[in-house]
Motif scaffolding. Structure first.
Motif, PDB file in Angstrom:
ATOM      1  N   GLU A 166       0.921  -1.246  -0.023  1.00  0.00           N
ATOM      2  CA  GLU A 166      -0.033  -0.005   0.062  1.00  0.00           C
ATOM      3  C   GLU A 166       0.955   1.424  -0.100  1.00  0.00           C
ATOM      4  O   GLU A 166       0.793   2.118  -0.490  1.00  0.00           O
ATOM      5  CB  GLU A 166      -0.814  -0.210   1.261  1.00  0.00           C
ATOM      6  CG  GLU A 166      -1.685   1.231   1.365  1.00  0.00           C
ATOM      7  CD  GLU A 166      -2.882   1.280   0.208  1.00  0.00           C
ATOM      8  OE1 GLU A 166      -3.436   2.241  -0.112  1.00  0.00           O
ATOM      9  OE2 GLU A 166      -3.156   0.041  -0.346  1.00  0.00           O
ATOM     10  N   ARG A 167       1.836   1.384   0.838  1.00  0.00           N
ATOM     11  CA  ARG A 167       2.516   2.324   0.950  1.00  0.00           C
ATOM     12  C   ARG A 167       3.431   2.857  -0.504  1.00  0.00           C
ATOM     13  O   ARG A 167       3.265   4.067  -0.897  1.00  0.00           O
ATOM     14  CB  ARG A 167       3.737   2.228   1.873  1.00  0.00           C
ATOM     15  CG  ARG A 167       4.754   3.489   2.283  1.00  0.00           C
ATOM     16  CD  ARG A 167       3.933   4.489   2.972  1.00  0.00           C
ATOM     17  NE  ARG A 167       3.491   5.502   2.109  1.00  0.00           N
ATOM     18  CZ  ARG A 167       2.473   6.471   2.382  1.00  0.00           C
ATOM     19  NH1 ARG A 167       2.171   6.588   3.425  1.00  0.00           N
ATOM     20  NH2 ARG A 167       2.173   7.457   1.702  1.00  0.00           N
ATOM     21  N   PRO A 168       4.124   1.752  -1.067  1.00  0.00           N
ATOM     22  CA  PRO A 168       4.715   2.338  -2.404  1.00  0.00           C
ATOM     23  C   PRO A 168       3.498   2.827  -3.518  1.00  0.00           C
ATOM     24  O   PRO A 168       3.824   3.638  -4.210  1.00  0.00           O
ATOM     25  CB  PRO A 168       5.279   0.986  -2.862  1.00  0.00           C
ATOM     26  CG  PRO A 168       5.637   0.046  -1.540  1.00  0.00           C
ATOM     27  CD  PRO A 168       4.509   0.483  -0.653  1.00  0.00           C
ATOM     28  N   PHE A 169       2.272   2.091  -3.221  1.00  0.00           N
ATOM     29  CA  PHE A 169       1.374   2.531  -4.253  1.00  0.00           C
ATOM     30  C   PHE A 169       0.836   3.850  -4.169  1.00  0.00           C
ATOM     31  O   PHE A 169       0.947   4.718  -5.006  1.00  0.00           O
ATOM     32  CB  PHE A 169       0.286   1.557  -4.062  1.00  0.00           C
ATOM     33  CG  PHE A 169      -0.992   2.076  -4.884  1.00  0.00           C
ATOM     34  CD1 PHE A 169      -1.284   2.107  -6.261  1.00  0.00           C
ATOM     35  CD2 PHE A 169      -2.114   2.640  -4.158  1.00  0.00           C
ATOM     36  CE1 PHE A 169      -2.426   2.573  -6.788  1.00  0.00           C
ATOM     37  CE2 PHE A 169      -3.142   3.160  -4.881  1.00  0.00           C
ATOM     38  CZ  PHE A 169      -3.424   3.109  -5.961  1.00  0.00           C
ATOM     39  N   VAL A 170       0.773   4.263  -2.973  1.00  0.00           N
ATOM     40  CA  VAL A 170       0.448   5.830  -2.530  1.00  0.00           C
ATOM     41  C   VAL A 170       1.498   6.752  -2.891  1.00  0.00           C
ATOM     42  O   VAL A 170       1.312   7.884  -3.413  1.00  0.00           O
ATOM     43  CB  VAL A 170       0.003   5.839  -1.034  1.00  0.00           C
ATOM     44  CG1 VAL A 170       0.001   7.323  -0.539  1.00  0.00           C
ATOM     45  CG2 VAL A 170      -1.085   5.068  -0.825  1.00  0.00           C
ATOM     46  N   ASP A 171       2.865   6.334  -2.652  1.00  0.00           N
ATOM     47  CA  ASP A 171       4.048   7.168  -2.920  1.00  0.00           C
ATOM     48  C   ASP A 171       4.129   7.400  -4.345  1.00  0.00           C
ATOM     49  O   ASP A 171       4.251   8.371  -4.959  1.00  0.00           O
ATOM     50  CB  ASP A 171       5.411   6.663  -2.325  1.00  0.00           C
ATOM     51  CG  ASP A 171       5.344   6.609  -0.845  1.00  0.00           C
ATOM     52  OD1 ASP A 171       4.609   7.268  -0.262  1.00  0.00           O
ATOM     53  OD2 ASP A 171       5.972   5.872  -0.332  1.00  0.00           O
ATOM     54  N   SER A 172       4.027   6.184  -5.290  1.00  0.00           N
ATOM     55  CA  SER A 172       4.183   6.225  -6.569  1.00  0.00           C
ATOM     56  C   SER A 172       3.039   6.948  -7.223  1.00  0.00           C
ATOM     57  O   SER A 172       3.184   7.967  -8.101  1.00  0.00           O
ATOM     58  CB  SER A 172       4.118   4.882  -7.348  1.00  0.00           C
ATOM     59  OG  SER A 172       5.253   4.160  -6.684  1.00  0.00           O
ATOM     60  N   LYS A 173       1.636   7.132  -6.577  1.00  0.00           N
ATOM     61  CA  LYS A 173       0.476   7.818  -6.966  1.00  0.00           C
ATOM     62  C   LYS A 173       0.886   9.087  -6.860  1.00  0.00           C
ATOM     63  O   LYS A 173       0.671  10.192  -7.913  1.00  0.00           O
ATOM     64  CB  LYS A 173      -0.608   7.395  -6.375  1.00  0.00           C
ATOM     65  CG  LYS A 173      -1.902   8.024  -6.757  1.00  0.00           C
ATOM     66  CD  LYS A 173      -3.142   7.357  -6.119  1.00  0.00           C
ATOM     67  CE  LYS A 173      -4.414   8.402  -6.530  1.00  0.00           C
ATOM     68  NZ  LYS A 173      -5.574   7.732  -5.683  1.00  0.00           N
ATOM     69  N   LEU A 174       1.338   9.498  -5.865  1.00  0.00           N
ATOM     70  CA  LEU A 174       1.727  11.028  -5.355  1.00  0.00           C
ATOM     71  C   LEU A 174       2.808  11.502  -6.250  1.00  0.00           C
ATOM     72  O   LEU A 174       2.664  12.736  -6.823  1.00  0.00           O
ATOM     73  CB  LEU A 174       1.926  11.153  -3.962  1.00  0.00           C
ATOM     74  CG  LEU A 174       0.869  10.903  -2.896  1.00  0.00           C
ATOM     75  CD1 LEU A 174       1.393  10.861  -1.450  1.00  0.00           C
ATOM     76  CD2 LEU A 174      -0.339  11.904  -2.998  1.00  0.00           C
ATOM     77  N   MET A 175       3.930  10.959  -6.552  1.00  0.00           N
ATOM     78  CA  MET A 175       5.092  11.127  -7.466  1.00  0.00           C
ATOM     79  C   MET A 175       4.281  11.439  -8.900  1.00  0.00           C
ATOM     80  O   MET A 175       4.958  12.421  -9.555  1.00  0.00           O
ATOM     81  CB  MET A 175       6.250  10.135  -7.178  1.00  0.00           C
ATOM     82  CG  MET A 175       6.703  10.201  -5.962  1.00  0.00           C
ATOM     83  SD  MET A 175       8.440   9.293  -6.046  1.00  0.00           S
ATOM     84  CE  MET A 175       7.603   7.582  -6.257  1.00  0.00           C
TER      85      MET A 175
END
Length: 467
Positions: A166-175
């Motif tokens: 979940e964390r990498p998905f959220v970070d990638s989405k934000l980036m």
């Protein structure tokens, strides 16, 4: 009751896979008639083999594709499983062998059935493994408990993996969102700067034209006054007046005809390249005035093509058609024109024109961009259209964009990533074909080829031919 149990046992043998020795799961039937679980048969295939053999009768099959699931056999298997389950729940079935009328004390691991001592000694069960019923139940309970523990452990691992994902998905989405937002802001600022530049150049041009008009009006007033001067004064000033009038007439064309301005659009050609199509010339459409190369990508103006450039609205003739026709989708192609002093590019399409009375008139329409030279000045013109601009520097490669659904035809300077002109097509009724004309040639020159660029060719600044 014994007869029922015997029938159930026969049914169980018929719905048992010879590979896994359990009831069928998604059964498939081979051409030889034998059936197996789909997963079992798939595992038996040899990787890279062009055929496989039936695991039971060893007959060859010329296909490595698994047969479709045998729906009838799958339904029969489900019914058989229910009957076996009900028979196992029956006390009579467990306590007495239907064949020898003895108590069933053993459990066959291969057939998953209850047996008496005499049944276990038959040839049918000679190679099978047996265990007492209570011992078999205890073993299977322990195995099932172990499977349950393993699955619980696996679920925890999957849950942990899911929380970590979940964390990498959220970070990638934000980036990614941030990068696109940054790019949008950059394009918005660039668009604003481009429009400001356009507005300022328009203001300067209007001011220059207004000053030119004011100068002409003042000179006209001066001429009007000079006409009424006494003879001596008129003859004394006429030489200067004549020189000044000639000077103003020579400046007229330069002052009135606009010059094509370059407004680069960042990333435009890169986006258009996603819709690149491979265009080739139809050799059957060539004329005596146009030579087509063997690979159908290059065109030359033949020596017999003579004629001065036409600055009127009528487009140049001697077009060559592309092999391809388009009636849907988005398409983009590029043409190298650096060696061609005069040319025309565009599309040909049947059009339907409606009269005021409502009648329809079908005719052939062309939409072209032309590059011609008149009195040492090069011009870009469109037909039909309003573009009639002077060109300071030659354009090495032209990009043509066609969007059939919206009826858009646009021409680009592929080197500078700038829009030259955009048509809004109306009344197009059938397929559209690109057209090309490498002329008319200028007198005293030997023009090179007009080249239809391949899909993989890319033009970089300072490189006018990348084929």
């Amino acid at each position: 009751m014994a007869a029922n149990m015997e029938m159930i046992q026969k049914l169980q043998r018929e719905i048992t896979c010879e590979i896994c020795r359990t009831c069928f799961s998604q059964p498939v039937t081979l051409h030889c008639g034998h059936s197996f679980c789909q997963a079992c048969l798939s595992c038996s295939l040899t990787l890279g083999a062009t055929y496989f053999t039936c695991p039971q009768c060893r007959q060859f099959s010329q296909s490595t594709e698994l047969p479709a699931i045998n729906v009838c056999l799958e339904k029969l298997t489900n019914i058989g499983k229910q009957l076996i389950f009900l028979s196992l729940k029956s006390p009579e079935s467990r306590s007495q062998c239907p064949t020898h009328k003895e108590a069933a004390k053993l459990f066959c691991e291969e057939d998953q059935t209850f047996l008496c001592v005499h049944c276990s000694q038959t040839a049918e069960h000679a190679t099978h493994t047996f265990s007492p019923i209570e011992e078999a139940c205890l073993n299977y309970r322990e195995k099932l408990q172990q499977i349950l523990r393993d699955l619980e452990k696996h679920c925890k691992e999957v849950e942990k993996l899911l929380s970590q994902e979940e964390r990498p998905f959220v970070d990638s989405k934000l980036m990614i969102t941030g990068e696109y937002s940054k790019f949008h802001i950059f394009l918005w600022k660039e668009k604003s700067h481009c429009l400001d530049r356009l507005k300022e150049e328009h203001r300067i041009r209007e001011e220059r034209i207004s000053q030119h008009m004011q100068s002409l009006q003042e000179f006209m007033q001066e001429l009007q006054k000079s006409i009424h001067k006494p003879n001596a004064e008129l003859l004394q000033d006429v030489k200067d007046l004549w020189r000044r009038s000639e000077s103003r007439k020579s400046q007229r064309l330069q002052d009135v005809k606009p010059e094509l301005r370059q407004y680069p659009i960042t990333g435009m050609i890169e986006v258009l390249n996603r819709f690149r199509v491979d265009i080739r010339v139809d050799p059957q459409s060539s004329s005596p005035y146009v030579i087509v190369s063997e690979d159908q990508r290059s065109l030359w103006a033949a020596e017999g093509w003579q004629g001065e450039p036409n600055h009127s609205e009528d487009p140049a003739h001697h077009y060559v058609f592309a092999e391809q026709t388009f009636n849907s989708g988005i398409h983009y192609w590029e043409v190298d024109v650096i060696q061609v002093p005069q040319w025309s590019l565009g599309i040909h399409a049947p059009c339907v024109k409606r009269s005021r009375e409502g009648s329809q008139d079908s005719r052939d329409c062309v939409y072209v961009l032309r590059y011609i030279k008149v009195k040492d000045i090069y011009y870009l013109l469109t037909y039909p259209g309003l573009l009639n601009h002077q060109v300071k520097d030659p354009i090495p490669r032209i990009g043509i964009y066609l969007e059939c659904s919206s009826g858009t035809l646009a021409f680009y300077n592929a080197l500078q990533s700038t829009l030259i002109y955009r048509f809004s097509l109306t009344g197009i009724s059938r397929s559209v074909r690109p057209i090309f004309s490498p002329g008319p040639p200028l007198q005293g020159t030997k023009p090179g080829p007009m080249t239809l660029c391949s899909v993989n060719s890319r033009l970089r600044a300072g490189c006018y031919s990348s084929l």
